[in-house]
Each structure stands twice: as structure tokens, then as C-alpha cells.
Design a protein around this motif. Structure first.
Motif, PDB file in Angstrom:
ATOM      1  N   VAL A   1     -28.073 -67.917  -3.076  1.00 19.76           N
ATOM      2  CA  VAL A   1     -28.695 -66.868  -3.876  1.00 19.76           C
ATOM      3  C   VAL A   1     -27.620 -66.129  -4.645  1.00 19.76           C
ATOM      4  N   VAL A   2     -27.931 -65.759  -5.891  1.00 17.13           N
ATOM      5  CA  VAL A   2     -27.010 -64.990  -6.719  1.00 17.13           C
ATOM      6  C   VAL A   2     -27.826 -63.987  -7.526  1.00 17.13           C
ATOM      7  N   ALA A   3     -27.250 -62.810  -7.744  1.00 12.09           N
ATOM      8  CA  ALA A   3     -27.908 -61.771  -8.543  1.00 12.09           C
ATOM      9  C   ALA A   3     -27.256 -61.682  -9.903  1.00 12.09           C
ATOM     10  N   MET A   4     -28.057 -61.459 -10.932  1.00 14.79           N
ATOM     11  CA  MET A   4     -27.529 -61.349 -12.293  1.00 14.79           C
ATOM     12  C   MET A   4     -27.044 -59.941 -12.625  1.00 14.79           C
ATOM     13  N   LEU A   5     -27.397 -58.948 -11.794  1.00 14.99           N
ATOM     14  CA  LEU A   5     -26.995 -57.567 -12.036  1.00 14.99           C
ATOM     15  C   LEU A   5     -26.479 -56.937 -10.744  1.00 14.99           C
ATOM     16  N   PRO A   6     -25.689 -55.863 -10.845  1.00 15.58           N
ATOM     17  CA  PRO A   6     -25.173 -55.197  -9.642  1.00 15.58           C
ATOM     18  C   PRO A   6     -26.293 -54.547  -8.835  1.00 15.58           C
ATOM     19  N   PRO A   7     -26.002 -54.155  -7.579  1.00 15.08           N
ATOM     20  CA  PRO A   7     -27.045 -53.538  -6.753  1.00 15.08           C
ATOM     21  C   PRO A   7     -27.490 -52.173  -7.239  1.00 15.08           C
TER      22      PRO A   7
END
Length: 341
Positions: A297-303
Motif C-alpha cells: 500500500v502507498v499513499a499519494m499524499l501526506p497524513p
């Protein structure tokens, strides 16, 4: 994270509660696809669009972003724009998974609704929600079965996001009483950033009117599999075209964890959170398939808002991972799912 070229891509779009001031602002006027997509959503709102955009860009919005008139259009706009950005790289997702409002954004990206229809629907819901009782949603670190004693009088389970991540939803008096009782019993709880009891019976008065509207908007069959967090499986053609299915969503629980489990049982995946924050990323990292390394899993934006450089760095890292795993085979150009009908 070890690259694995056999993993297919699933775009995950977050829902209510993920919004925050200045979300994705580092992409504004720096990424043309993102900027054009946000503008395409906000400009369709008419006169309110300027004030909504101003509150998105402000450190201290005049109207808080947990108000429906801000949360709904801005969260939808950023979800949709991040999806358009990913697709512009030449990405061809195998499937989509949206959480609450994220499922509507995913429905646009897969061709169920055109953008005009989706924006009209979300803004009409915002208008009608002004007449519903005030309330909210409460995340509880507990299994669904442990919370039955706290429910009733309109307070229900609004979402099951993980094995010990359950969200209660309902009118403010009942929600406040449950929060006090849960804290007294030693439970960890957190209010979500919304003033509306989404996914509860409190929104039942909206269903009939929105069903008539959606029927006129003529939803279509998705071009790419869309896993619904209300049914926990890919939408069937009859469900996708059913106005009643979409109209009832604000009253039905979001079964994110069960849907994620189905997606990861259907194959090894690279899950890409395509929206503000990293709520879905954190949840997905707890799944056994991700912990074992079969899926990732990877996120395109910071938390959270961490500055414009952080937004751009996060996007660049996600793009690099997609390229490393062989999912960006040609130059940037809008993918078929990114078209506005």
C-alpha cells in the motif's frame, strides 16, 4: 518494499473525515491535471465556488471544513483530482475502492456518473442535509460486537474499518452519551471531522428525493471494476444502474474492512490511496496480506498538511513506486477512465 510486478493496482479513495485545511495544496497550480480537475468540480457549484475555494486555501477557513458545505465538495474534488492525476500518468487500475464519499468519486472515475451528475448529486445532498438532526460520527477502538450495548435510539454502527476500528453514527445527544460511556469504560474514542450522522437512519429522509434525482442522472455500468464498500464486492451492472442503490448509501454502513479483505483475496495488489490523508493506508497496512508482503500500500499524499513540498514529494514517491512495479508503461496522457462524459 520489494517490487512485485504481478501485483495489480487498486485505487482507494477516502471519505468523510479525511478532509483537512490546505489538503493537497502543494499540487495546486503546479500539477495542471490536478488543478484543472479541482476547478472542474468547484466551478460547477456556481456562486458558492469562490468561498469554498478560499476556505480550502486558508490556514483558518471562515467555514470549518467539517461543515457539509465544505467537506463534501472539497473532499470529492481532491479525491477526483488525485484520481485524474494518477490516470494521467498512463496508469490502468485493475479496480477501485471508495470509502463513503470516495465511492462517488470512484464512480465518476469509472464512468458510472459523469462529473456534472455527481456534483449535482453531492450539492443537492448538502442542501437537504441542512434539515437533518445535528450529529456526527465516533471512531472506537473496538470490534463491532463489543459495542452493541452502546447502540439504540438512532445510534448505529456507521462503518467497520478494521478488526478493532468501528465507527458509531447518530444524533448528537445519543452520540455524546455513548462517547461519555465509552470513555468511562476505558475505551479509546475519537470524534470524526463531520457534523452529520452519515450512514445512519438520521439521513433516511434524503433517500426518496435523491432517488428521483439519480434516476434522471442515469448511472451507467462501470468501465473498470468498482468494489462497493456497501456490498463488499464488485458492483454488478444492475446495482450500478440502480438509483435506489446510490440513494440509500448515506443510510447504510460502510464495510470497508470486509471489502478490502475481498479485494486482497481476489489477488495480490498494490493499493494506492488517492485522496487526502492516509487513513485508508493505515487501515490497509494492518491486513495480513499486506503484512506478509504479498500486497502493498502507498499513499499519494501526506497524513496531514505538512507543507507544499511534502505534498509533491509524496506524489513523486507514489509515482516512482508505480513505475518500479511496471504500471506506468508509457508517457503521461489521460487514461480512458479519466474522461468526463
Amino acid at each position: 518494499m520489494t517490487p512485485s510486478k504481478h501485483r495489480s493496482v487498486v485505487l482507494m479513495l477516502p471519505g468523510t473525515g479525511a478532509q483537512h485545511p490546505r489538503m493537497a495544496l502543494g499540487l495546486w497550480r503546479r500539477e495542471p491535471v490536478f488543478t484543472d480537475a479541482v476547478d472542474a468540480v468547484l466551478d460547477r457549484l456556481g456562486p458558492p465556488s469562490k468561498e469554498i475555494r478560499d476556505d480550502w486555501l486558508a490556514d483558518e477557513p471562515a467555514v470549518p471544513l467539517d461543515a457539509d458545505s465544505r467537506a463534501a465538495p472539497l473532499l470529492f474534488a481532491v479525491d477526483y483530482a488525485m484520481g485524474r492525476l494518477a490516470l494521467s500518468w498512463g496508469l490502468r487500475p485493475a479496480a477501485y475502492l471508495g470509502h463513503s464519499m470516495g465511492e462517488v468519486a470512484a464512480a465518476v472515475l469509472t464512468g458510472v456518473f459523469d462529473l456534472d451528475a455527481a456534483v449535482r448529486l453531492l450539492w443537492e445532498r448538502v442542501r437537504m442535509q441542512r434539515s437533518t438532526p445535528s450529529g456526527g460520527m465516533l471512531a472506537v477502538a473496538a470490534e463491532e460486537r463489543e459495542l452493541s450495548g452502546y447502540l439504540g435510539h438512532g445510534l448505529v454502527v456507521g462503518a467497520v474499518n478494521g478488526p478493532r476500528h468501528t465507527v458509531l453514527s447518530g444524533p448528537e445527544p445519543q452520540l455524546r452519551a455513548a462517547e461519555h460511556a465509552l470513555r468511562a469504560d476505558g475505551r479509546t474514542v475519537r470524534r470524526l471531522a463531520t457534523r452529520t450522522p452519515y450512514h445512519s437512519p438520521a439521513l433516511a429522509p434524503l433517500v426518496a428525493d435523491t432517488e428521483e434525482l439519480i434516476a434522471r442522472l442515469r448511472p451507467a455500468v462501470p468501465r473498470t471494476p468498482l468494489y462497493s464498500a456497501y456490498t463488499t464486492r464488485p458492483l454488478r451492472p444492475d446495482e450500478a444502474a440502480d438509483a435506489g442503490f446510490w440513494a440509500a448509501q448515506p443510510t447504510r454502513p460502510v464495510l470497508f474492512w470486509r471489502t478490502l479483505d475481498r479485494i486482497l483475496r481476489d489477488g495480490d495488489r498494490l493499493l494506492v490511496e488517492t485522496g487526502p490523508g492516509q487513513t485508508l493506508t493505515v487501515l490497509a497496512r494492518a491486513h495480513p496480506a499486506v503484512r506478509a508482503g504479498r500486497s502493498a500500500v502507498v499513499a499519494m499524499l501526506p497524513p496531514r498538511a505538512a507543507g507544499e513540498d511534502a505534498d509533491r514529494s509524496c506524489v513523486a514517491a507514489a509515482r516512482a513506486l508505480l513505475a518500479d512495479e511496471g504500471h506506468l508503461p508509457f508517457a503521461s496522457s489521460p487514461a480512458p477512465d479519466a474522461r468526463t462524459r
